[in-house]
Scaffold this motif. Structure first.
Motif, PDB file in Angstrom:
ATOM      1  N   ALA A   3      11.576  63.600   0.760  1.00 37.61           N
ATOM      2  CA  ALA A   3      10.917  63.103   1.810  1.00 37.61           C
ATOM      3  C   ALA A   3      10.313  61.385   1.457  1.00 37.61           C
ATOM      4  O   ALA A   3      10.262  61.256   0.154  1.00 37.61           O
ATOM      5  CB  ALA A   3       9.659  63.771   1.972  1.00 37.61           C
ATOM      6  N   SER A   4      10.317  60.305   2.410  1.00 34.90           N
ATOM      7  CA  SER A   4       9.964  59.026   2.043  1.00 34.90           C
ATOM      8  C   SER A   4       8.929  58.650   3.280  1.00 34.90           C
ATOM      9  O   SER A   4       9.015  59.099   4.093  1.00 34.90           O
ATOM     10  CB  SER A   4      11.160  58.281   1.842  1.00 34.90           C
ATOM     11  N   ARG A   5       7.968  57.924   2.852  1.00 31.56           N
ATOM     12  CA  ARG A   5       6.879  57.465   3.744  1.00 31.56           C
ATOM     13  C   ARG A   5       7.579  56.461   4.625  1.00 31.56           C
ATOM     14  O   ARG A   5       8.070  55.446   4.080  1.00 31.56           O
ATOM     15  CB  ARG A   5       5.687  56.876   2.886  1.00 31.56           C
ATOM     16  N   ALA A   6       7.638  56.579   5.774  1.00 31.68           N
ATOM     17  CA  ALA A   6       7.951  55.843   6.895  1.00 31.68           C
ATOM     18  C   ALA A   6       6.976  54.819   7.293  1.00 31.68           C
ATOM     19  O   ALA A   6       7.284  53.528   7.709  1.00 31.68           O
ATOM     20  CB  ALA A   6       8.474  56.577   7.999  1.00 31.68           C
ATOM     21  N   TYR A   8       2.332  53.929   6.978  1.00 34.52           N
ATOM     22  CA  TYR A   8       1.150  54.416   6.551  1.00 34.52           C
ATOM     23  C   TYR A   8       0.204  52.933   6.853  1.00 34.52           C
ATOM     24  O   TYR A   8       0.567  52.029   6.768  1.00 34.52           O
ATOM     25  CB  TYR A   8       0.943  54.678   5.158  1.00 34.52           C
ATOM     26  N   GLU A  20      -6.517  56.795  10.524  1.00 33.84           N
ATOM     27  CA  GLU A  20      -5.297  56.638   9.604  1.00 33.84           C
ATOM     28  C   GLU A  20      -4.271  57.474  10.309  1.00 33.84           C
ATOM     29  O   GLU A  20      -4.311  58.507  10.798  1.00 33.84           O
ATOM     30  CB  GLU A  20      -6.122  57.509   8.582  1.00 33.84           C
ATOM     31  N   SER A  22      -0.022  58.570   8.899  1.00 28.84           N
ATOM     32  CA  SER A  22       0.838  58.624   7.981  1.00 28.84           C
ATOM     33  C   SER A  22       1.984  59.262   8.523  1.00 28.84           C
ATOM     34  O   SER A  22       1.945  60.341   9.170  1.00 28.84           O
ATOM     35  CB  SER A  22       0.083  59.770   6.894  1.00 28.84           C
ATOM     36  N   ILE A  23       3.007  58.514   8.519  1.00 31.36           N
ATOM     37  CA  ILE A  23       4.515  59.149   8.825  1.00 31.36           C
ATOM     38  C   ILE A  23       5.504  59.119   7.566  1.00 31.36           C
ATOM     39  O   ILE A  23       5.379  58.201   7.079  1.00 31.36           O
ATOM     40  CB  ILE A  23       4.821  58.470  10.160  1.00 31.36           C
ATOM     41  N   TRP A  24       6.006  60.536   7.576  1.00 32.50           N
ATOM     42  CA  TRP A  24       7.004  60.596   6.470  1.00 32.50           C
ATOM     43  C   TRP A  24       8.216  61.096   7.131  1.00 32.50           C
ATOM     44  O   TRP A  24       8.470  61.685   8.244  1.00 32.50           O
ATOM     45  CB  TRP A  24       6.765  61.815   5.722  1.00 32.50           C
ATOM     46  N   ARG A  25       9.357  60.455   6.577  1.00 30.83           N
ATOM     47  CA  ARG A  25      10.659  60.887   7.004  1.00 30.83           C
ATOM     48  C   ARG A  25      11.052  61.927   6.098  1.00 30.83           C
ATOM     49  O   ARG A  25      11.164  61.875   4.821  1.00 30.83           O
ATOM     50  CB  ARG A  25      11.806  59.757   6.905  1.00 30.83           C
ATOM     51  N   LYS A  38       7.493  64.107   9.703  1.00 29.12           N
ATOM     52  CA  LYS A  38       6.402  64.736   9.463  1.00 29.12           C
ATOM     53  C   LYS A  38       5.239  63.673   9.600  1.00 29.12           C
ATOM     54  O   LYS A  38       5.118  62.717   8.903  1.00 29.12           O
ATOM     55  CB  LYS A  38       6.271  65.387   8.153  1.00 29.12           C
ATOM     56  N   TYR A  39       4.184  64.021  10.443  1.00 26.22           N
ATOM     57  CA  TYR A  39       3.259  63.203  10.795  1.00 26.22           C
ATOM     58  C   TYR A  39       1.832  63.715  10.709  1.00 26.22           C
ATOM     59  O   TYR A  39       1.718  64.808  11.147  1.00 26.22           O
ATOM     60  CB  TYR A  39       3.376  62.321  11.655  1.00 26.22           C
TER      61      TYR A  39
END
Length: 95
Positions: A3-6, A8, A20, A22-25, A38-39
């Protein structure tokens, strides 16, 4: 693939409210969703969620407006952020 942060962003507003996002690929869709993200998007004050968008495992894409929960139709990250900010502005009386 991990997973990597897309995306923030966190903003504390003058009235004490917090926005706030936060969205992750992720390597594979979260159960209940069909996209690789994932968000968790939050607007509220400490201990009080006013607007929230997330795709919790097993629940899929949905949003919270105070205590009400309803499905959310995810299309793109850009649309997700825009829809969330529109709801935030409406709840703040800015739209």
């Amino acid at each position: 693939m991990k997973a990597s942060r897309a995306f923030y962003d966190r903003t504390e507003l003058p009235d004490g409210a917090i926005v706030e996002m936060s969205i992750w690929r992720v390597p594979s869709p979260v159960p209940g969703s069909t996209h690789p993200f994932k968000y968790s998007l939050f607007y509220g004050k400490p201990g009080q969620r006013i607007v929230g968008y997330d795709n919790e495992r097993g629940k899929g894409d949905h949003k919270h407006l105070f205590d009400r929960e309803e499905p959310y139709l995810f299309s793109t990250v850009e649309r997700l952020i825009n829809d969330f900010l529109v709801d935030v502005k409406r709840e703040r009386g800015e739209s």
